[in-house]
Design an enzyme around this catalytic site. Sequence first.
Site, short mmCIF file in Angstrom:
data_model
loop_
_atom_site.label_atom_id
_atom_site.label_comp_id
_atom_site.label_asym_id
_atom_site.label_seq_id
_atom_site.Cartn_x
_atom_site.Cartn_y
_atom_site.Cartn_z
CE LYS A 127 -6.38 -7.63 -1.01
NZ LYS A 127 -7.39 -7.40 0.15
CE LYS A 159 -13.51 -3.76 1.37
NZ LYS A 159 -12.88 -3.22 2.67
CE LYS A 218 -4.15 -1.78 1.77
NZ LYS A 218 -5.69 -2.07 1.92
P1 ATP Z 1 -8.47 -3.11 0.57
O1 ATP Z 1 -8.51 -2.98 -1.01
O2 ATP Z 1 -9.25 -1.48 1.05
O3 ATP Z 1 -7.71 -3.74 1.66
P2 ATP Z 1 -9.79 -5.93 0.83
O4 ATP Z 1 -10.99 -6.04 -0.46
O5 ATP Z 1 -8.34 -6.09 0.83
O6 ATP Z 1 -9.72 -3.92 1.06
P3 ATP Z 1 -10.56 -5.80 3.40
O7 ATP Z 1 -12.04 -4.86 4.42
O8 ATP Z 1 -8.85 -5.80 3.75
O9 ATP Z 1 -10.63 -5.81 2.07
O10 ATP Z 1 -10.40 -7.14 3.97
C1 ATP Z 1 -11.95 -7.85 4.60
C2 ATP Z 1 -11.50 -9.29 4.90
O11 ATP Z 1 -11.34 -9.55 3.42
C3 ATP Z 1 -10.57 -9.76 5.20
O12 ATP Z 1 -10.54 -10.62 5.85
C4 ATP Z 1 -9.73 -10.41 4.21
O13 ATP Z 1 -8.29 -11.49 4.52
C5 ATP Z 1 -10.31 -10.92 3.55
N1 ATP Z 1 -10.49 -10.60 2.04
C6 ATP Z 1 -9.90 -9.48 0.70
N2 ATP Z 1 -9.38 -9.57 -0.37
C7 ATP Z 1 -10.02 -10.76 -0.34
C8 ATP Z 1 -9.69 -12.10 -2.01
N3 ATP Z 1 -9.56 -11.23 -2.68
N4 ATP Z 1 -10.26 -12.66 -1.46
C9 ATP Z 1 -10.44 -13.71 -0.29
N5 ATP Z 1 -10.57 -12.56 1.09
C10 ATP Z 1 -10.33 -11.68 1.05
#
Ligand code: ATP
Length: 328
Positions: free
Chosen positions: A192, A195, A111
Amino acid sequence: MKRVLSGIQPSGQLTLGNYIGAMQNFVKLQETHQCFFMIVDLHAITLPQEPAALREQSEAVAALFLAAGIDPAQASVFMQSHVPEHAELGWIMTTASYMGELERMTQYKDKSAGKESIPAGLFVYPTLMAADILIYNADLVPVGDDQKQHLELTRDLAQRMNQRYDTELQVPDPYIPQTGARIMSLDDASKKMSKSNPNPASYIALLDEPDVIRKKISRATTDSGREVRYDPSEKPEISNLMAIYAHCANMQVSDVERAYEGQGYGAFKKDLAERVVEALEPLQARYHDIRQSGELHGILRKGAAEAREVASTTLRHIKDKMGFVLPQ
Ligand code: ATP
Ligand code: LTN
């Protein structure tokens, strides 16, 4: 009853990755554990958020928790910022951590990469996450694969506190799904699904309309060849779509593979889109009902009161052991 704690950042629209990697397990664990599920708004501000968007997204995540099946009668659902003990223990955990161990965190490295000035909050982010978990003495933390390293740091910090101050903090275990722990981006299977990716075609948002879902899946990149075979190292793109299929249709990937033997990518992707639409339709309907019901804030108030009861007891225990003069 064993305790569970997890959180999701209101930093954008929740995706299928969040659902499969984390929320599906939240729903499962609430049956057998005392659960705390929060919207981690204090974590979301480690990158700048537009105030109106932060407010809207925070309410949307709370409503999606409920729409996904989290039952506020069984689990405490709340906003992190409604429980100020998190921020206070977050500071204490920051003082218990070392620069070196924080510098090793891959989420921080990803990040902060390419930024001219790196927000300090991004750096200390994992210490607040450790506080989130330790303040409930959580036994289990359901998360996706990307959070494993943060969980390891949390375990180290718990043990360090227990040794240094004779606290009795529970050392938590991660709870990570076997498949679907890392759903990949639709346009690039080396990243990955996230969002906060600026390209909306890279993810399926839980609130995407059926036609948007169909379009995104039909345009998702696929490996060369045409065989629908699960092999994440040789065929990462089709394997990712197969994992999504399995979760949405409640099947094993081996069954998905068998069902599409001898069929090409085209037929598979068409069916996949329908499986995703079917899985999300009831969730979307419940989401809209919840947003319209006006019940959200009452549920969050109750959840925060339940959470504070536990959080304030743990914080008092830690401060007492550390030598703070407690208010009498
Ligand atoms: P950002 O992109 O804003 O960092 P994010 O989509 O990675 O957000 P988080 O809020 O950081 O989402 O994660 C919430 C939960 O969802 C965490 O437990 C994270 O491990 C899980 N998660 C996020 N993206 C994935 C993915 N692509 N596959 C599986 N689990 C995920
Ligand atoms: N760091 C997590 C979100 C998060 C979390 C937590 C997860 C903050 N606090 C406590 C589990 C437990 C993320 O970026 N996905």
